[in-house]
Design a protein around this motif. Structure first.
Motif, PDB file in Angstrom:
ATOM      1  N   LEU A  12      -0.609   1.497 -23.120  1.00 30.77           N
ATOM      2  CA  LEU A  12      -1.146   0.967 -21.861  1.00 30.77           C
ATOM      3  C   LEU A  12      -0.401   1.545 -20.660  1.00 30.77           C
ATOM      4  O   LEU A  12      -1.011   1.902 -19.652  1.00 30.77           O
ATOM      5  N   GLN A  13       0.929   1.626 -20.769  1.00 32.70           N
ATOM      6  CA  GLN A  13       1.716   2.190 -19.682  1.00 32.70           C
ATOM      7  C   GLN A  13       1.334   3.651 -19.438  1.00 32.70           C
ATOM      8  O   GLN A  13       1.195   4.078 -18.289  1.00 32.70           O
ATOM      9  N   SER A  14       1.147   4.402 -20.504  1.00 37.70           N
ATOM     10  CA  SER A  14       0.753   5.809 -20.369  1.00 37.70           C
ATOM     11  C   SER A  14      -0.597   5.940 -19.690  1.00 37.70           C
ATOM     12  O   SER A  14      -0.795   6.791 -18.821  1.00 37.70           O
ATOM     13  N   ARG A  15      -1.531   5.078 -20.080  1.00 38.44           N
ATOM     14  CA  ARG A  15      -2.862   5.133 -19.470  1.00 38.44           C
ATOM     15  C   ARG A  15      -2.810   4.762 -17.992  1.00 38.44           C
ATOM     16  O   ARG A  15      -3.517   5.344 -17.174  1.00 38.44           O
ATOM     17  N   LEU A  16      -1.970   3.788 -17.646  1.00 32.26           N
ATOM     18  CA  LEU A  16      -1.826   3.401 -16.245  1.00 32.26           C
ATOM     19  C   LEU A  16      -1.223   4.542 -15.439  1.00 32.26           C
ATOM     20  O   LEU A  16      -1.692   4.848 -14.338  1.00 32.26           O
ATOM     21  N   ILE A  17      -0.207   5.191 -15.969  1.00 34.08           N
ATOM     22  CA  ILE A  17       0.414   6.319 -15.266  1.00 34.08           C
ATOM     23  C   ILE A  17      -0.599   7.435 -15.064  1.00 34.08           C
ATOM     24  O   ILE A  17      -0.707   8.007 -13.969  1.00 34.08           O
ATOM     25  N   ARG A  18      -1.363   7.754 -16.116  1.00 34.71           N
ATOM     26  CA  ARG A  18      -2.394   8.795 -15.973  1.00 34.71           C
ATOM     27  C   ARG A  18      -3.433   8.419 -14.926  1.00 34.71           C
ATOM     28  O   ARG A  18      -3.854   9.254 -14.130  1.00 34.71           O
ATOM     29  N   ALA A  36       8.251   4.843  -7.374  1.00 37.22           N
ATOM     30  CA  ALA A  36       7.066   4.054  -7.051  1.00 37.22           C
ATOM     31  C   ALA A  36       6.237   3.784  -8.309  1.00 37.22           C
ATOM     32  O   ALA A  36       5.712   2.678  -8.488  1.00 37.22           O
ATOM     33  N   VAL A  37       6.133   4.781  -9.190  1.00 39.94           N
ATOM     34  CA  VAL A  37       5.408   4.582 -10.442  1.00 39.94           C
ATOM     35  C   VAL A  37       6.108   3.503 -11.273  1.00 39.94           C
ATOM     36  O   VAL A  37       5.461   2.625 -11.847  1.00 39.94           O
ATOM     37  N   GLU A  38       7.438   3.543 -11.302  1.00 40.04           N
ATOM     38  CA  GLU A  38       8.203   2.526 -12.037  1.00 40.04           C
ATOM     39  C   GLU A  38       7.966   1.135 -11.446  1.00 40.04           C
ATOM     40  O   GLU A  38       7.836   0.151 -12.181  1.00 40.04           O
ATOM     41  N   ARG A  39       7.869   1.054 -10.138  1.00 35.32           N
ATOM     42  CA  ARG A  39       7.625  -0.238  -9.489  1.00 35.32           C
ATOM     43  C   ARG A  39       6.233  -0.776  -9.842  1.00 35.32           C
ATOM     44  O   ARG A  39       6.068  -1.980 -10.077  1.00 35.32           O
ATOM     45  N   VAL A  40       5.246   0.113  -9.907  1.00 36.67           N
ATOM     46  CA  VAL A  40       3.894  -0.305 -10.313  1.00 36.67           C
ATOM     47  C   VAL A  40       3.914  -0.796 -11.756  1.00 36.67           C
ATOM     48  O   VAL A  40       3.318  -1.822 -12.088  1.00 36.67           O
ATOM     49  N   SER A  60      -5.821   9.746  -9.842  1.00 40.44           N
ATOM     50  CA  SER A  60      -6.723   9.178  -8.837  1.00 40.44           C
ATOM     51  C   SER A  60      -6.752  10.079  -7.616  1.00 40.44           C
ATOM     52  O   SER A  60      -5.744  10.641  -7.212  1.00 40.44           O
ATOM     53  N   PRO A  61      -7.931  10.254  -7.030  1.00 37.54           N
ATOM     54  CA  PRO A  61      -8.044  11.132  -5.857  1.00 37.54           C
ATOM     55  C   PRO A  61      -7.326  10.541  -4.657  1.00 37.54           C
ATOM     56  O   PRO A  61      -7.411   9.355  -4.392  1.00 37.54           O
ATOM     57  N   ILE A  62      -6.597  11.380  -3.950  1.00 42.60           N
ATOM     58  CA  ILE A  62      -5.907  10.960  -2.721  1.00 42.60           C
ATOM     59  C   ILE A  62      -6.866  11.147  -1.558  1.00 42.60           C
ATOM     60  O   ILE A  62      -7.389  12.229  -1.338  1.00 42.60           O
ATOM     61  N   LEU A  73       0.825  -1.196   0.000  1.00 38.06           N
ATOM     62  CA  LEU A  73       0.000   0.000   0.000  1.00 38.06           C
ATOM     63  C   LEU A  73       0.865   1.253   0.000  1.00 38.06           C
ATOM     64  O   LEU A  73       0.526   2.253  -0.644  1.00 38.06           O
ATOM     65  N   SER A  74       2.003   1.197   0.672  1.00 40.77           N
ATOM     66  CA  SER A  74       2.893   2.362   0.709  1.00 40.77           C
ATOM     67  C   SER A  74       3.438   2.690  -0.682  1.00 40.77           C
ATOM     68  O   SER A  74       3.619   3.864  -1.025  1.00 40.77           O
ATOM     69  N   VAL A  75       3.670   1.669  -1.509  1.00 46.18           N
ATOM     70  CA  VAL A  75       4.142   1.891  -2.885  1.00 46.18           C
ATOM     71  C   VAL A  75       3.045   2.549  -3.708  1.00 46.18           C
ATOM     72  O   VAL A  75       3.292   3.490  -4.465  1.00 46.18           O
ATOM     73  N   ILE A  76       1.822   2.070  -3.553  1.00 47.59           N
ATOM     74  CA  ILE A  76       0.695   2.643  -4.289  1.00 47.59           C
ATOM     75  C   ILE A  76       0.478   4.094  -3.882  1.00 47.59           C
ATOM     76  O   ILE A  76       0.288   4.967  -4.733  1.00 47.59           O
ATOM     77  N   GLU A  77       0.532   4.378  -2.593  1.00 40.86           N
ATOM     78  CA  GLU A  77       0.347   5.755  -2.123  1.00 40.86           C
ATOM     79  C   GLU A  77       1.464   6.659  -2.620  1.00 40.86           C
ATOM     80  O   GLU A  77       1.213   7.803  -3.007  1.00 40.86           O
ATOM     81  N   ALA A  78       2.695   6.165  -2.627  1.00 44.90           N
ATOM     82  CA  ALA A  78       3.811   6.968  -3.127  1.00 44.90           C
ATOM     83  C   ALA A  78       3.658   7.242  -4.615  1.00 44.90           C
ATOM     84  O   ALA A  78       3.947   8.346  -5.093  1.00 44.90           O
ATOM     85  N   ALA A  79       3.178   6.261  -5.368  1.00 38.76           N
ATOM     86  CA  ALA A  79       2.954   6.455  -6.802  1.00 38.76           C
ATOM     87  C   ALA A  79       1.868   7.487  -7.030  1.00 38.76           C
ATOM     88  O   ALA A  79       1.996   8.348  -7.912  1.00 38.76           O
ATOM     89  N   ARG A  80       0.813   7.445  -6.243  1.00 41.37           N
ATOM     90  CA  ARG A  80      -0.262   8.427  -6.369  1.00 41.37           C
ATOM     91  C   ARG A  80       0.220   9.824  -6.027  1.00 41.37           C
ATOM     92  O   ARG A  80      -0.290  10.806  -6.569  1.00 41.37           O
ATOM     93  N   ALA A  81       1.223   9.913  -5.140  1.00 46.24           N
ATOM     94  CA  ALA A  81       1.787  11.212  -4.767  1.00 46.24           C
ATOM     95  C   ALA A  81       2.780  11.720  -5.806  1.00 46.24           C
ATOM     96  O   ALA A  81       3.244  12.852  -5.723  1.00 46.24           O
ATOM     97  N   GLY A  82       3.124  10.879  -6.794  1.00 46.64           N
ATOM     98  CA  GLY A  82       3.996  11.311  -7.873  1.00 46.64           C
ATOM     99  C   GLY A  82       5.438  10.855  -7.780  1.00 46.64           C
ATOM    100  O   GLY A  82       6.275  11.314  -8.550  1.00 46.64           O
ATOM    101  N   ASP A  83       5.757   9.937  -6.875  1.00 45.19           N
ATOM    102  CA  ASP A  83       7.124   9.434  -6.742  1.00 45.19           C
ATOM    103  C   ASP A  83       7.466   8.594  -7.972  1.00 45.19           C
ATOM    104  O   ASP A  83       6.831   7.570  -8.229  1.00 45.19           O
ATOM    105  N   PRO A  84       8.469   9.014  -8.769  1.00 45.21           N
ATOM    106  CA  PRO A  84       8.776   8.286 -10.006  1.00 45.21           C
ATOM    107  C   PRO A  84       9.255   6.849  -9.775  1.00 45.21           C
ATOM    108  O   PRO A  84       8.981   5.963 -10.595  1.00 45.21           O
TER     109      PRO A  84
END
Length: 80
Positions: free
Chosen positions: A66-72, A27-31, A77-79, A14-25
């Motif tokens: 697909l990767q672009s759509r996932l990143i968007r 974490a986004v790469e890990r997702v 997504s609302p925090i 969950l911490s990785v998902i939250e970091a990705a939502r906050a914009g951590d590059p």
């Protein structure tokens, strides 16, 4: 504590998902790496060479889309 799994595969923390939502590059790469196999399967196509020989390959253009759509989706997504 043991990492939670689903169908034998470890879930994203969950911490990785939250970091990705906050914009951590990182974490986004890990997702993206987590879903890479699934995206490869979705984007596998039979492509034909110039001589007409079929080749099963990953459609890199579709995978990037697909990767672009996932990143968007992650970043928009609302925090809570």
């Amino acid at each position: 504590m043991k990492q939670p799994t689903f169908c034998g595969r470890e879930l994203l923390l969950l911490s990785v998902i939250e970091a990705a939502r906050a914009g951590d590059p990182l974490a986004v790469e890990r997702v993206l790496r987590y879903y890479e196999g699934y995206m490869d399967k979705l984007c596998t196509r039979t492509l034909y060479d110039l001589d007409g020989s079929p080749r099963v390959r990953v459609d890199e253009y579709m995978k990037r889309r697909l990767q672009s759509r996932l990143i968007r989706a992650i970043l928009n997504s609302p925090i809570e």
